[in-house]
Design a protein around this motif. Structure first.
Motif, short mmCIF file in Angstrom:
data_model
loop_
_atom_site.label_atom_id
_atom_site.label_comp_id
_atom_site.label_asym_id
_atom_site.label_seq_id
_atom_site.Cartn_x
_atom_site.Cartn_y
_atom_site.Cartn_z
N PRO A 38 0.84 -1.21 0.00
CA PRO A 38 0.00 0.00 0.00
C PRO A 38 0.87 1.26 0.00
O PRO A 38 1.63 1.49 0.94
CB PRO A 38 -0.78 -0.09 1.32
N VAL A 39 0.77 2.02 -1.04
CA VAL A 39 1.55 3.26 -1.16
C VAL A 39 0.58 4.44 -1.00
O VAL A 39 -0.38 4.56 -1.75
CB VAL A 39 2.25 3.33 -2.53
N ASP A 40 0.85 5.28 -0.01
CA ASP A 40 -0.01 6.46 0.16
C ASP A 40 0.36 7.52 -0.87
O ASP A 40 1.53 7.78 -1.11
CB ASP A 40 0.16 7.02 1.58
N LYS A 41 -0.68 8.11 -1.44
CA LYS A 41 -0.43 9.18 -2.43
C LYS A 41 -0.57 10.51 -1.72
O LYS A 41 -1.64 10.87 -1.25
CB LYS A 41 -1.45 9.10 -3.57
N TRP A 42 0.51 11.25 -1.65
CA TRP A 42 0.46 12.55 -0.98
C TRP A 42 0.43 13.65 -2.02
O TRP A 42 1.04 13.54 -3.08
CB TRP A 42 1.69 12.73 -0.09
N THR A 43 -0.28 14.70 -1.67
CA THR A 43 -0.34 15.82 -2.61
C THR A 43 0.61 16.94 -2.20
O THR A 43 0.99 17.77 -3.00
CB THR A 43 -1.77 16.40 -2.66
N GLY A 44 0.98 16.97 -0.94
CA GLY A 44 1.82 18.06 -0.45
C GLY A 44 3.26 17.65 -0.30
O GLY A 44 3.62 16.48 -0.45
N LYS A 45 4.09 18.64 0.05
CA LYS A 45 5.53 18.43 0.15
C LYS A 45 6.09 19.45 1.13
O LYS A 45 5.61 20.58 1.18
CB LYS A 45 6.10 18.67 -1.26
N ILE A 47 0.37 21.82 18.37
CA ILE A 47 0.38 21.83 16.91
C ILE A 47 -0.38 23.04 16.35
O ILE A 47 0.03 23.65 15.36
CB ILE A 47 -0.18 20.50 16.34
N ASN A 48 -1.45 23.45 17.03
CA ASN A 48 -2.21 24.59 16.52
C ASN A 48 -1.45 25.90 16.67
O ASN A 48 -1.45 26.74 15.78
CB ASN A 48 -3.56 24.67 17.24
N LEU A 49 -0.76 26.03 17.82
CA LEU A 49 0.06 27.23 18.00
C LEU A 49 1.19 27.27 16.97
O LEU A 49 1.57 28.32 16.47
CB LEU A 49 0.63 27.28 19.41
N ASN A 62 5.38 16.27 15.72
CA ASN A 62 6.14 16.13 14.47
C ASN A 62 5.35 15.30 13.45
O ASN A 62 5.21 15.70 12.29
CB ASN A 62 7.47 15.41 14.73
N GLU A 63 4.85 14.15 13.89
CA GLU A 63 4.14 13.27 12.95
C GLU A 63 2.89 13.93 12.39
O GLU A 63 2.60 13.84 11.20
CB GLU A 63 3.76 11.94 13.63
N ARG A 64 2.16 14.61 13.27
CA ARG A 64 0.92 15.24 12.80
C ARG A 64 1.21 16.40 11.86
O ARG A 64 0.48 16.61 10.87
CB ARG A 64 0.08 15.68 14.00
N LEU A 65 2.27 17.15 12.16
CA LEU A 65 2.65 18.26 11.27
C LEU A 65 3.05 17.71 9.90
O LEU A 65 2.66 18.24 8.86
CB LEU A 65 3.81 19.06 11.87
N ARG A 66 3.84 16.63 9.93
CA ARG A 66 4.31 16.07 8.67
C ARG A 66 3.13 15.52 7.86
O ARG A 66 3.03 15.74 6.64
CB ARG A 66 5.35 14.98 8.95
N LEU A 67 2.21 14.84 8.53
CA LEU A 67 1.04 14.30 7.82
C LEU A 67 0.19 15.42 7.24
O LEU A 67 -0.25 15.34 6.09
CB LEU A 67 0.21 13.42 8.76
N ALA A 68 -0.03 16.48 8.05
CA ALA A 68 -0.83 17.61 7.56
C ALA A 68 -0.15 18.25 6.35
O ALA A 68 -0.81 18.62 5.36
CB ALA A 68 -1.03 18.64 8.67
N CYS A 109 1.80 24.02 7.24
CA CYS A 109 2.56 22.99 7.95
C CYS A 109 3.74 22.50 7.12
O CYS A 109 4.52 21.66 7.56
CB CYS A 109 1.66 21.80 8.28
N GLN A 110 3.88 23.07 5.90
CA GLN A 110 4.92 22.56 5.00
C GLN A 110 6.26 23.25 5.22
O GLN A 110 7.04 23.46 4.30
CB GLN A 110 4.46 22.70 3.54
N ILE A 111 6.49 23.61 6.46
CA ILE A 111 7.71 24.32 6.83
C ILE A 111 8.62 23.34 7.54
O ILE A 111 8.16 22.55 8.37
CB ILE A 111 7.31 25.53 7.70
N PRO A 112 9.92 23.33 7.21
CA PRO A 112 10.81 22.33 7.83
C PRO A 112 10.85 22.47 9.36
O PRO A 112 10.66 23.56 9.90
CB PRO A 112 12.17 22.63 7.22
N ILE A 113 11.10 21.34 10.01
CA ILE A 113 11.08 21.26 11.47
C ILE A 113 12.51 21.17 12.02
O ILE A 113 13.32 20.39 11.53
CB ILE A 113 10.28 20.01 11.92
#
Lengths: 448, 312
Positions: free
Chosen positions: B6-13, B184-186, B224-230, B238-242
């Motif tokens: 199963p390969v997840d298809k992501w639209t963001g980066k 995560i919201n802050l 971290n995981e939730r930011l990356r998934l979002a 959320c597409q800002i490096p951590i």
């Protein structure tokens, strides 16, 4: 994946014969969906329907039990990819491996040390979860003798490790009653290992050189009637293991692909040339989908950090760890040391405890039971008030530990000062800093 | 049996962000289009980079960490050179002496230190103020000016104090570090605020905070995981490096500092302390850190080797 009542209803005969004890097939289906009825009560259900319903009610990853004594090892049974999705249920088992090529003394020493190791964290006592015995010498009798000797020295669950079915059989003859896992099967010995697992009622570890092979062997074993399976994708590095174990977890959880619906076993010590390397690899397995982590070194300096990581990642995000109410010394606290108050949310405790620790000034930290809420949240929920603080101080006998009768409140609940002066009238109430990180500076200004 | 993976298809980066330039070595972080190091899911991105912490004055390190560095801790430029030898991709300079409760140094000293470090090494720099708003603003303005054109990172922008640092980062072409406390919201909201005042999206790096192992790492890990998934699902804020401070968080804690008065079951301090930092670091990497800040030379070597193996 659980089916709804309507989905189940489609598989039922729709005769409303009432033989199941319910007035209609639909009512029966609803009860089935809630787990309050059993499918076997239906006299007319087809085999096809039975299979479909059983498959649907099976958990996506089987919970496998190893060992026969009090200290059973339970691994697998996970339902999510990420801890924030719900929680991880069965913490990775930390196992230490001995080899039959080691001297008897060496083995005895390791087994004894592993068996008696316990360590406490946040008021919970943890220990090691099992011992693996590796057949490296190549002699069935020696392997069996080694297994028997280990069994005599520990009450921990055991894992027998050999590719040689004859050696495995010999060891099982000695210790099958301890219900060890046997690791295990591969494409060359699968039939003989299946027989051993079935005959002795033990869990079977299966290694496949790639996921296709692993799935095939797993399906074969399950088809032959082996219920408890443990999977080894044969990857040993950081990258290949992360990818393979992620794929396996996805196949199990997201695709309900049964051949992968079992716990995994990992070997961080294989290929590691230092304690650190083994520790980092083991940590990755704890985080990313290793159900059993077999260490080749037993060293508390590695084991304690791993136990801590496992505790952290397997904590239910909805039920944060709570500290027991009490008065905790930070450093060598004496009757003259500052006396601070906080809540029992573990993160709050650890934050302020860490800051106090780094000031180098010994202190007392009193934890009040606020049902796992942080300072402001607990205050606004009415669980952290003057009465609670005064009561805790009394119950924990603060006066016997602290000579100066000064209590330091978190800055965020400065508002409690007046009430606390009433509740603890012979104490001086001081208001500490708003943020934990400023406590060092606060001590400098306010504590001499 | 052919298993269908199963390969997840992501639209963001995750955005790519470039440190350095203007004669300074360039280091690019971010760019991920999959969960960390899942090669079967997409093109590999820039590996996690490692920055090494140095201070502008001798820091209150425990003996094991202090002795691992030796005399260089007395001189930030020597310290920076040694850190680069050990493998630092980036130097993370903390202006500890600017804190009102230490030497309370000011803009002049901060500028001088940064000039020295910039001329001692050719890798990019992160400069962190002492964490007191007024002083952060004072020293970072001077630092920003003197490093103009060399694209360093300035921190920290916090919810209550981000405008000044963001403004100088914009005018001098630097990177702004947006730091929030384990929420995560802050984290997302501060990214919005910092970009609203004009910091380009490719010049923000976020520090969503993490506790050390045993001190709330599970919160940092899940954030971290939730930011990356979002981010992968397309949430541009959320597409800002951590960036995760695995080292500094570790070395504040008792498990990395205490040799005596702790149970024998904790094992030897020297080994335990380094492993504590390494385990904090690997948890950050596995959950989505693009840039790690670390402290102990041995832990840096081990984690860099590990990153190499994850990328291989």
């Amino acid at each position: 994946m659980a089916l709804t009542g309507i989905q189940i209803y489609k598989f039922l005969p729709k005769t409303n014969c009432k033989a199941c004890g319910f007035p209609t097939c639909l009512a029966f289906a609803m009860k089935l969906a809630q787990g309050q009825a059993e499918l076997s009560k239906c006299p007319d259900v087809s085999d096809e329907a039975k299979q479909a319903l059983e498959a649907a009610s099976r958990p996506p990853m089987k919970l496998v039990t190893i060992g026969a004594g009090e200290k059973k090892m339970e691994v697998g049974g996970e339902t999510v990819m990420f801890r924030h999705d719900k929680t991880f249920f069965h913490p990775s088992a930390l196992v230490v491996r001995v080899k039959d090529t080691q001297s008897d003394d060496e083995i005895a020493q390791t087994v004894e040390a592993v068996t008696k190791y316990t360590v406490e964290r946040v008021g919970i006592t943890f220990g090691m979860d099992g011992i693996a015995i590796q057949n490296d010498f190549g002699d069935a009798g020696k392997f069996a003798a080694c297994a028997e000797a280990v069994k005599g020295k520990t009450d921990l669950p055991l894992i027998l490790m050999s590719d040689d079915a004859a050696a495995m059989g010999a060891a099982l003859e000695k210790i099958a009653d301890a219900k060890p896992a046997i690791c295990g099967a591969n494409k060359d010995n699968i039939d003989a290992m299946i027989e051993l697992a079935k005959a002795n009622g033990v869990a079977l570890g299966i290694k496949g050189d790639n996921l296709d092979e692993l799935a095939e062997l797993s399906e074969k074993a399950a088809g032959a009637g082996v219920e408890d399976i443990i999977l080894d994708p044969a990857t040993r590095g950081h990258g290949d293991s992360l990818n393979a174990l992620t794929q396996m977890r996805r196949l199990a959880i997201k695709k309900q692909f049964q051949p992968m619906g079992f716990p995994t076993i990992t070997f961080p010590g294989e290929g590691a040339s230092s304690l650190d390397e083994e520790a980092v690899m083991a940590a990755q397995y704890v985080a990313k989908y290793g159900s059993i982590v077999v260490l080749d070194t037993f060293d508390p300096a590695m084991v304690y950090p791993l136990i801590t990581l496992r505790l952290n990642l397997y904590t239910d995000p909805q039920k944060p760890i709570q500290m027991a109410a009490g008065i905790y010394p930070i450093g060598n606290a004496t009757a003259d040391s500052p006396f601070c108050v906080t809540t029992n949310f573990s993160l709050t405790y650890f934050t302020i405890a860490g800051e106090l620790e780094s000031t180098g000034i010994p202190a007392w930290l009193m934890v009040c039971d606020t049902e796992g809420l942080s300072v402001l949240t607990a205050w606004s929920a009415g669980k952290f008030d003057a009465e609670k603080i005064a009561k805790t101080a009394k119950e924990q006998d603060a006066a016997s530990k602290v000579g100066h009768k000064k209590v330091i409140l978190p800055g965020k609940v400065a508002i409690l000062r007046g009430e606390l002066e009433d509740e603890m009238s012979d104490w001086q109430i001081m208001v500490g800093p708003m943020e934990a990180m400023d406590v060092g500076g606060w001590f400098k200004k306010n504590w001499n | 049996m052919a298993v269908e993976i199963p390969v997840d298809k992501w639209t963001g980066k995750i955005r790519e962000l470039k440190f350095g330039g203007g004669g300074r070595k360039e280091v690019i972080i971010g760019g991920a289009s999959t969960l960390p190091y899942l090669k079967f899911e997409g093109e590999p991105c820039n590996p996690t980079r490692v920055a090494i912490t140095i201070h502008d004055c001798e820091p209150p390190y425990p003996p094991g960490l202090l002795s691992a560095w030796g005399d260089v801790v007395k001189d930030p430029s020597e310290w920076a050179k040694k850190a680069v030898e050990i493998g630092a991709d980036i130097i993370c300079l903390r202006l500890t002496s600017a804190h009102p409760e230490t030497a309370n140094t000011g803009a002049v000293e901060a500028k001088a230190t940064v000039d020295k470090v910039l001329s001692a090494v050719d890798v990019p720099l992160i400069v962190l103020g002492p964490g007191v708003a007024e002083k952060d603003n004072e020293v970072l303005m001077a630092v920003s000016e003197t490093a103009k054109g060399q694209r360093i990172a300035l921190g920290n922008c916090e919810e209550k104090n981000y405008k000044t640092i963001a403004a100088v980062a914009i005018s001098d072409g630097h990177i702004a570090i947006a730091k929030t406390p384990l929420d995560i919201n802050l984290a997302k909201q501060l990214n919005v605020l910092v970009s609203d005042v004009g910091v380009p999206m490719d010049s923000i790096i976020m520090d969503p905070d993490t506790g050390a192992l045993g001190y709330g790492i599970e919160y940092g890990y899940s954030i971290n995981e939730r930011l990356r998934l979002a981010a992968l699902m397309g949430d541009s804020m959320c597409q800002i490096p951590i960036i995760n401070h695995a080292g500094p968080e570790t070395w504040r804690q008792k498990e990395a500092r205490a040799a005596e008065g702790v149970p024998a079951e904790w094992g030897s301090l020297d080994e335990r302390a380094v492993i504590w930092e390494e385990l904090t670091a690997i948890a950050c990497i596995n959950s989505g850190a693009d840039l790690l800040v670390m402290n102990h030379p041995k832990a840096v070597e081990m984690i860099k080797a590990t990153i190499g193996k994850l990328s291989a």
